[in-house]
Design a protein around this motif. Structure first.
Motif, PDB file in Angstrom:
ATOM      1  N   GLN A 127      25.675  74.336 182.074  1.00  0.00           N
ATOM      2  CA  GLN A 127      24.278  74.517 182.059  1.00  0.00           C
ATOM      3  C   GLN A 127      23.734  76.016 182.447  1.00  0.00           C
ATOM      4  O   GLN A 127      23.065  76.491 181.980  1.00  0.00           O
ATOM      5  CB  GLN A 127      23.603  73.608 183.143  1.00  0.00           C
ATOM      6  CG  GLN A 127      23.705  72.077 182.576  1.00  0.00           C
ATOM      7  CD  GLN A 127      22.986  71.908 181.448  1.00  0.00           C
ATOM      8  OE1 GLN A 127      21.703  72.342 181.103  1.00  0.00           O
ATOM      9  NE2 GLN A 127      23.466  70.940 180.403  1.00  0.00           N
ATOM     10  N   GLN A 128      24.576  76.599 183.552  1.00  0.00           N
ATOM     11  CA  GLN A 128      24.380  77.924 183.913  1.00  0.00           C
ATOM     12  C   GLN A 128      25.595  78.608 183.539  1.00  0.00           C
ATOM     13  O   GLN A 128      26.882  78.585 183.846  1.00  0.00           O
ATOM     14  CB  GLN A 128      24.556  77.856 185.631  1.00  0.00           C
ATOM     15  CG  GLN A 128      23.430  77.111 186.004  1.00  0.00           C
ATOM     16  CD  GLN A 128      22.037  77.484 185.656  1.00  0.00           C
ATOM     17  OE1 GLN A 128      21.788  78.527 185.584  1.00  0.00           O
ATOM     18  NE2 GLN A 128      21.148  76.753 185.636  1.00  0.00           N
ATOM     19  N   PRO A 129      25.222  80.033 182.902  1.00  0.00           N
ATOM     20  CA  PRO A 129      26.546  80.940 182.476  1.00  0.00           C
ATOM     21  C   PRO A 129      27.256  81.226 183.515  1.00  0.00           C
ATOM     22  O   PRO A 129      28.489  81.284 183.357  1.00  0.00           O
ATOM     23  CB  PRO A 129      25.673  82.265 181.890  1.00  0.00           C
ATOM     24  CG  PRO A 129      24.209  81.449 181.651  1.00  0.00           C
ATOM     25  CD  PRO A 129      23.874  80.436 182.725  1.00  0.00           C
ATOM     26  N   ASP A 130      26.936  81.289 184.919  1.00  0.00           N
ATOM     27  CA  ASP A 130      27.736  81.573 186.112  1.00  0.00           C
ATOM     28  C   ASP A 130      28.691  80.509 186.151  1.00  0.00           C
ATOM     29  O   ASP A 130      29.811  80.943 186.913  1.00  0.00           O
ATOM     30  CB  ASP A 130      26.973  81.902 187.283  1.00  0.00           C
ATOM     31  CG  ASP A 130      26.064  83.219 187.337  1.00  0.00           C
ATOM     32  OD1 ASP A 130      26.457  83.942 186.230  1.00  0.00           O
ATOM     33  OD2 ASP A 130      25.337  83.348 188.144  1.00  0.00           O
ATOM     34  N   ASP A 131      28.495  79.451 185.913  1.00  0.00           N
ATOM     35  CA  ASP A 131      29.523  78.265 185.966  1.00  0.00           C
ATOM     36  C   ASP A 131      30.709  78.292 185.011  1.00  0.00           C
ATOM     37  O   ASP A 131      31.444  77.518 185.053  1.00  0.00           O
ATOM     38  CB  ASP A 131      28.769  76.932 186.137  1.00  0.00           C
ATOM     39  CG  ASP A 131      27.801  76.824 187.211  1.00  0.00           C
ATOM     40  OD1 ASP A 131      28.282  77.609 188.308  1.00  0.00           O
ATOM     41  OD2 ASP A 131      26.910  76.185 187.279  1.00  0.00           O
ATOM     42  N   ALA A 132      30.591  79.071 183.879  1.00  0.00           N
ATOM     43  CA  ALA A 132      31.580  78.975 182.725  1.00  0.00           C
ATOM     44  C   ALA A 132      32.833  79.507 183.129  1.00  0.00           C
ATOM     45  O   ALA A 132      33.634  79.038 182.448  1.00  0.00           O
ATOM     46  CB  ALA A 132      30.591  79.714 181.332  1.00  0.00           C
ATOM     47  N   ALA A 133      32.672  80.384 184.028  1.00  0.00           N
ATOM     48  CA  ALA A 133      34.195  81.013 184.574  1.00  0.00           C
ATOM     49  C   ALA A 133      34.323  81.161 185.975  1.00  0.00           C
ATOM     50  O   ALA A 133      33.367  81.435 186.666  1.00  0.00           O
ATOM     51  CB  ALA A 133      34.431  82.065 183.612  1.00  0.00           C
ATOM     52  N   LEU A 134      35.512  81.368 186.296  1.00  0.00           N
ATOM     53  CA  LEU A 134      35.769  81.290 187.748  1.00  0.00           C
ATOM     54  C   LEU A 134      36.692  82.508 187.839  1.00  0.00           C
ATOM     55  O   LEU A 134      37.765  82.375 187.242  1.00  0.00           O
ATOM     56  CB  LEU A 134      36.394  80.291 188.337  1.00  0.00           C
ATOM     57  CG  LEU A 134      36.749  80.259 189.905  1.00  0.00           C
ATOM     58  CD1 LEU A 134      35.454  80.686 190.806  1.00  0.00           C
ATOM     59  CD2 LEU A 134      37.050  79.025 190.441  1.00  0.00           C
ATOM     60  N   GLU A 163      44.561  72.197 184.328  1.00  0.00           N
ATOM     61  CA  GLU A 163      43.864  71.331 185.139  1.00  0.00           C
ATOM     62  C   GLU A 163      43.991  71.687 186.546  1.00  0.00           C
ATOM     63  O   GLU A 163      43.304  71.578 187.391  1.00  0.00           O
ATOM     64  CB  GLU A 163      44.066  69.984 184.787  1.00  0.00           C
ATOM     65  CG  GLU A 163      43.551  69.505 183.420  1.00  0.00           C
ATOM     66  CD  GLU A 163      42.085  69.041 183.409  1.00  0.00           C
ATOM     67  OE1 GLU A 163      41.506  68.278 184.228  1.00  0.00           O
ATOM     68  OE2 GLU A 163      41.176  69.497 182.737  1.00  0.00           O
ATOM     69  N   ILE A 164      45.328  71.730 186.861  1.00  0.00           N
ATOM     70  CA  ILE A 164      45.984  71.975 188.115  1.00  0.00           C
ATOM     71  C   ILE A 164      45.341  73.275 188.820  1.00  0.00           C
ATOM     72  O   ILE A 164      45.006  73.637 189.696  1.00  0.00           O
ATOM     73  CB  ILE A 164      47.539  71.964 188.150  1.00  0.00           C
ATOM     74  CG1 ILE A 164      48.047  70.432 188.011  1.00  0.00           C
ATOM     75  CG2 ILE A 164      48.019  72.315 189.608  1.00  0.00           C
ATOM     76  CD1 ILE A 164      49.354  70.335 187.931  1.00  0.00           C
ATOM     77  N   LEU A 165      45.574  74.401 187.747  1.00  0.00           N
ATOM     78  CA  LEU A 165      45.111  75.584 188.299  1.00  0.00           C
ATOM     79  C   LEU A 165      43.515  75.622 188.735  1.00  0.00           C
ATOM     80  O   LEU A 165      42.945  76.254 189.667  1.00  0.00           O
ATOM     81  CB  LEU A 165      45.320  76.842 187.261  1.00  0.00           C
ATOM     82  CG  LEU A 165      45.026  78.237 187.660  1.00  0.00           C
ATOM     83  CD1 LEU A 165      45.663  78.769 188.871  1.00  0.00           C
ATOM     84  CD2 LEU A 165      45.391  79.193 186.309  1.00  0.00           C
ATOM     85  N   ASN A 171      38.769  74.911 194.626  1.00  0.00           N
ATOM     86  CA  ASN A 171      39.031  74.555 196.038  1.00  0.00           C
ATOM     87  C   ASN A 171      39.747  75.571 196.817  1.00  0.00           C
ATOM     88  O   ASN A 171      40.456  75.395 197.860  1.00  0.00           O
ATOM     89  CB  ASN A 171      39.784  73.306 196.341  1.00  0.00           C
ATOM     90  CG  ASN A 171      38.973  71.880 195.709  1.00  0.00           C
ATOM     91  OD1 ASN A 171      38.193  71.571 196.387  1.00  0.00           O
ATOM     92  ND2 ASN A 171      39.159  71.696 194.479  1.00  0.00           N
ATOM     93  N   GLN A 172      39.454  76.855 196.531  1.00  0.00           N
ATOM     94  CA  GLN A 172      40.120  78.120 197.185  1.00  0.00           C
ATOM     95  C   GLN A 172      40.135  78.038 198.691  1.00  0.00           C
ATOM     96  O   GLN A 172      38.979  77.600 199.253  1.00  0.00           O
ATOM     97  CB  GLN A 172      39.450  79.127 196.710  1.00  0.00           C
ATOM     98  CG  GLN A 172      40.024  80.600 197.355  1.00  0.00           C
ATOM     99  CD  GLN A 172      39.240  81.842 197.063  1.00  0.00           C
ATOM    100  OE1 GLN A 172      39.581  82.806 197.397  1.00  0.00           O
ATOM    101  NE2 GLN A 172      38.131  81.667 196.428  1.00  0.00           N
TER     102      GLN A 172
END
Length: 229
Positions: A127-134, A163-165, A171-172
């Protein structure tokens, strides 16, 4: 409709597995040897591969390795061997899961569903562009495309490695136990030992190169993702 490629040289086992997937609404492709499997994989849009190890023409190890050079689709290995080294080798070559023969078709179906559902869930538009990548310290995980870049350079990860990464990065700083990883990634009672999880972590570190130290081992507990100073 998702497409499952079943690679199994035993006709009865292949047919039984096929029937279970068909009854759940999947499209099923069949191959009785490794070369036929790779041909189908090249010609068809496949969403998940169920791959026996002991195959004529080309064994499952070789098929897995060649598929991994082209795709990160989920791969479930079938093995009649009880040697854990075979399982670890499968993970090192890029397999996402394994089922030991004799097995219940319902168990195989459940594990396939789990892999397909997790792949679809992570890959949904956000929904939010900021959530598309970390992005943390040069490692960028892009969820819709399921891609990873290290200092701007794309790095190929298998379904399970991604998935693991992603889970560790989300959860940094928090310690994630092996049990939490197993529940999150595989979603069923685990029958192996910690070496399976360790193998996936080792693969991740190898691919992260200079950034490998960001995945920290917490002795007798699990792992955590820590940004480098």
């Amino acid at each position: 409709m998702k497409t499952i490629l079943i690679v199994e040289d035993e006709d009865i086992l292949r047919e039984i597995s096929k029937d279970y997937f068909l009854n759940e609404g999947y499209k099923v492709l069949e191959a009785a040897d490794g070369k036929a499997a790779l041909k189908l994989f090249q010609e068809q849009n496949v969403d998940l591969v169920v791959l026996d190890i002991m195959l004529p023409e080309l064994d499952g190890w070789s098929v897995c390795r060649r598929i991994r050079k082209q795709s990160d689709i989920p791969i479930i290995m079938l093995t009649a061997r009880v040697d854990e080294e075979d399982t670890l080798l499968g993970f090192e070559l890029g397999a996402d899961d394994y089922v030991t023969k004799p097995y219940s078709p319902l168990v195989l179906l459940a594990r396939a569903k789990r892999l397909l559902e997790s792949r679809g869930r992570v890959g949904k538009p956000v929904q939010q562009p900021d959530d598309a990548a970390l992005t943390i310290n040069g490692i960028r995980v892009h969820f819709p495309s399921r891609t990873v870049a290290v200092e701007g350079t794309p790095v190929s990860f298998t379904h399970t490695e991604f998935e693991i990464l992603a889970y560790l990065m989300q959860n940094q700083g928090n310690v994630i136990t092996r049990e939490q990883l197993i529940t999150k990634i595989w979603g069923y009672e685990y029958a192996g030992d910690d070496r399976t999880v360790n193998t996936h972590i080792r693969n991740l570190r190898n691919k992260l190169g200079d950034k490998a130290g960001m995945i920290v081992t917490v002795v007798r507990t699990g792992y955590k993702f820590e940004a480098q100073a």
